[in-house]
Design an enzyme around this catalytic site. Structure first.
Site, PDB file in Angstrom:
ATOM      1  N   ILE A 205       0.867  -1.180   0.000  1.00 54.53           N
ATOM      2  CA  ILE A 205       0.000   0.000   0.000  1.00 54.53           C
ATOM      3  C   ILE A 205       0.901   1.225   0.000  1.00 54.53           C
ATOM      4  O   ILE A 205       1.817   1.331   0.820  1.00 54.53           O
ATOM      5  CB  ILE A 205      -0.941   0.034   1.222  1.00 54.53           C
ATOM      6  CG1 ILE A 205      -2.030  -1.032   1.093  1.00 54.53           C
ATOM      7  CG2 ILE A 205      -1.592   1.404   1.359  1.00 54.53           C
ATOM      8  CD1 ILE A 205      -3.071  -0.978   2.198  1.00 54.53           C
ATOM      9  N   LEU A 206       0.643   2.133  -0.923  1.00 55.83           N
ATOM     10  CA  LEU A 206       1.446   3.354  -0.997  1.00 55.83           C
ATOM     11  C   LEU A 206       0.544   4.532  -1.348  1.00 55.83           C
ATOM     12  O   LEU A 206      -0.193   4.489  -2.331  1.00 55.83           O
ATOM     13  CB  LEU A 206       2.541   3.214  -2.056  1.00 55.83           C
ATOM     14  CG  LEU A 206       3.377   4.477  -2.326  1.00 55.83           C
ATOM     15  CD1 LEU A 206       4.158   4.884  -1.080  1.00 55.83           C
ATOM     16  CD2 LEU A 206       4.323   4.274  -3.501  1.00 55.83           C
ATOM     17  N   VAL A 207       0.599   5.560  -0.518  1.00 51.39           N
ATOM     18  CA  VAL A 207      -0.041   6.833  -0.833  1.00 51.39           C
ATOM     19  C   VAL A 207       1.073   7.803  -1.201  1.00 51.39           C
ATOM     20  O   VAL A 207       2.064   7.923  -0.478  1.00 51.39           O
ATOM     21  CB  VAL A 207      -0.856   7.367   0.364  1.00 51.39           C
ATOM     22  CG1 VAL A 207      -1.443   8.738   0.038  1.00 51.39           C
ATOM     23  CG2 VAL A 207      -1.962   6.394   0.731  1.00 51.39           C
ATOM     24  N   GLN A 212      -0.339  12.110   1.440  1.00 55.17           N
ATOM     25  CA  GLN A 212      -0.302  11.354   2.687  1.00 55.17           C
ATOM     26  C   GLN A 212      -0.929  12.177   3.804  1.00 55.17           C
ATOM     27  O   GLN A 212      -0.836  13.398   3.819  1.00 55.17           O
ATOM     28  CB  GLN A 212       1.144  10.978   3.023  1.00 55.17           C
ATOM     29  CG  GLN A 212       1.742   9.970   2.064  1.00 55.17           C
ATOM     30  CD  GLN A 212       3.207   9.662   2.339  1.00 55.17           C
ATOM     31  OE1 GLN A 212       3.822  10.237   3.248  1.00 55.17           O
ATOM     32  NE2 GLN A 212       3.788   8.779   1.540  1.00 55.17           N
ATOM     33  N   GLY A 213      -1.567  11.491   4.730  1.00 56.35           N
ATOM     34  CA  GLY A 213      -2.237  12.188   5.822  1.00 56.35           C
ATOM     35  C   GLY A 213      -3.648  12.626   5.490  1.00 56.35           C
ATOM     36  O   GLY A 213      -4.314  13.269   6.314  1.00 56.35           O
ATOM     37  N   GLY A 215      -6.004  10.371   4.533  1.00 54.77           N
ATOM     38  CA  GLY A 215      -6.905   9.262   4.794  1.00 54.77           C
ATOM     39  C   GLY A 215      -7.079   8.287   3.651  1.00 54.77           C
ATOM     40  O   GLY A 215      -7.945   7.403   3.713  1.00 54.77           O
ATOM     41  N   GLU A 239       0.993  -8.687   3.986  1.00 53.84           N
ATOM     42  CA  GLU A 239       2.358  -9.185   3.900  1.00 53.84           C
ATOM     43  C   GLU A 239       3.333  -8.182   4.529  1.00 53.84           C
ATOM     44  O   GLU A 239       3.508  -7.074   4.031  1.00 53.84           O
ATOM     45  CB  GLU A 239       2.732  -9.420   2.434  1.00 53.84           C
ATOM     46  CG  GLU A 239       4.129  -9.959   2.204  1.00 53.84           C
ATOM     47  CD  GLU A 239       4.425 -10.177   0.738  1.00 53.84           C
ATOM     48  OE1 GLU A 239       5.616 -10.314   0.386  1.00 53.84           O
ATOM     49  OE2 GLU A 239       3.490 -10.194  -0.075  1.00 53.84           O
TER      50      GLU A 239
END
Length: 426
Positions: A205-207, A212-213, A215, A239
């Site tokens: 998972i990558l924002v 970021q921050g 939600g 994972e």
């Protein structure tokens, strides 16, 4: 070395854009993360937020071999950016030539509706796509960001069957043309579970840093839970989650469990036991373990796997206790201590020959230890080492440090759950 994320051609080549910090240079420049042989070296890398191509600007005064060689910068950068790294002219052109890139990927996807209330921007949606074709090419372009920003990550095998991506995208309209901006993504894998079901594993998972921050990671987890429920997936796993991802995940699952009626009577009985039992004298014991049938019900109805439910169960118990009640808190901590000790050294019937021994380490001497155990039978003197009082004292200290860390984690998640779900705690 600096890495930037440019959202338009005006930001490309300048530092007036999002800086990606921190990131792990060891991915690029070897085990020590150092560059050798250059004087006044500067490396700036820009990544397009449109097409995710990259461009590197390298400058230095001179090179000299000081005994450790001269780092091959081009090879080092290509080891992480690969074919995404292009010359400046081509990089600048991608902002116009590939402005429809994300739209082409999401066209073949399906929007995911979920129960979460986090997304307040109606222009933001989550789109589910199979990891093939255009989506597979998008993932390959996102790999450098994954390696830089997701600790301990490795690229997934996009050729393996069962991979999907959930994309957080924001839709905008320019001159009557719809365009999509990628805010973040999750890579998930559907794999077989005997005899005739499917498990869902979250791999990455990558924002993206500018978002970021906001939600979006939370929304991705909620969307994945929604998929698992609607498609009757066996359960959901993650994972090697980072500490923060586990924090968010546990917060979500605890909020779901708080409104799950089947756990309430069992939880109430456990809380009563902690209030009434006196564990300080160690004349009795109490295990904070939910019954097997409840664990199975949680898996079936909420798709929360056993390990995750056990983690959430302790948090739910803590939430149900009065933090000012010293006896209850001492009993709760005693149960955490017994659980950790059992996991490391063995069950209540004894340590089964296991020993916790402090080991020298350059990382964290106070938290570095090894567990070993003796073989059954044979000459005991050949297998065991008499534990000295100082060994027992060190073992106790290390166990208490682990318990303190676990308690801190539980309290942190409990506070987040309380702030986000006051109505569910009422």
């Amino acid at each position: 070395m600096k890495v930037f994320l440019a959202k338009n051609v005006d930001e490309a080549g300048t530092e007036d854009c999002t800086s990606i910090q921190p990131f792990d240079l060891n991915h690029i420049f070897g085990e020590d993360g150092k560059i050798y042989g250059y004087k006044n070296l500067k490396i700036n890398v820009w990544i397009s937020a449109i097409s995710f191509h990259g461009y590197a600007d390298i400058s230095f005064d001179e090179t000299s071999d000081g005994g450790k060689g001269i780092t091959d910068l081009k090879t080092a950068l290509q080891s992480i950016f690969g074919e995404n790294l292009v010359e400046k002219a081509e990089f600048l052109q991608t902002f116009s030539k590939e402005c429809e890139y994300i739209r082409d990927v999401v066209t073949n996807g399906s929007a995911i509706k979920h129960d979460g209330t986090n997304e307040s921007d109606p222009a933001v949606e989550i789109v589910r796509v199979e990891l093939q074709g255009a989506a597979a090419f998008l993932y390959s372009r996102l790999v450098p960001l994954v390696l830089l920003l997701v600790e301990g990550s490795t690229p997934i095998d996009i050729g393996e069957h069962g991979w999907e991506m959930l994309l957080v995208v924001k839709k905008t309209t320019q001159e009557s043309v719809s365009r999509f901006q990628l805010l973040g993504f999750a890579a998930v894998h559907n794999f077989y579970h005997y005899p005739e079901s499917t498990r869902l594993r979250i791999s990455q998972i990558l924002v993206l840093p500018p978002h970021q921050g906001e939600g979006h990671g939370l929304s991705l987890l909620e969307a994945i839970n929604s998929i698992a429920l609607s498609e009757n997936i066996y359960d959901v796993t993650i994972e090697d989650p980072s500490d923060y991802l586990q924090y968010v995940r546990s917060s979500i699952d605890c909020l779901r469990l708080l409104t799950f009626d089947p756990i309430k009577p069992v939880l109430s009985a456990m809380v009563t036991s902690l209030k009434e039992t006196n564990l300080s004298k160690r004349t009795c014991s109490l295990r904070m373990v939910p019954p097997a049938d409840l664990t199975e019900t949680v898996r079936q109805k909420l798709k929360i796997n056993k390990k995750q439910f056990m983690r959430c169960w302790e948090i739910l118990i803590y939430l149900s206790l009065d933090s000012e009640d010293r006896k209850s808190m001492d009993n709760f901590r005693a149960c955490i201590y017994d659980r950790i000790k059992s996991e490391i050294l063995g069950g209540a019937a004894g340590t089964n020959g296991k020993r916790l021994v402090q080991m020298p380490s350059s990382l964290n001497e106070e938290m570095s230890f090894a567990v070993y155990w003796t073989l059954e039978g044979g000459d005991a003197e050949d297998q065991t080492v008499e534990q000295q009082p100082e060994d027992l004292k060190t073992q106790e200290q290390q166990l208490n440090e682990l318990v303190d860390n676990q308690m801190e984690e539980i309290v942190g998640i409990a506070k987040n759950v309380t702030s986000r779900g006051k109505d569910k705690l009422a």
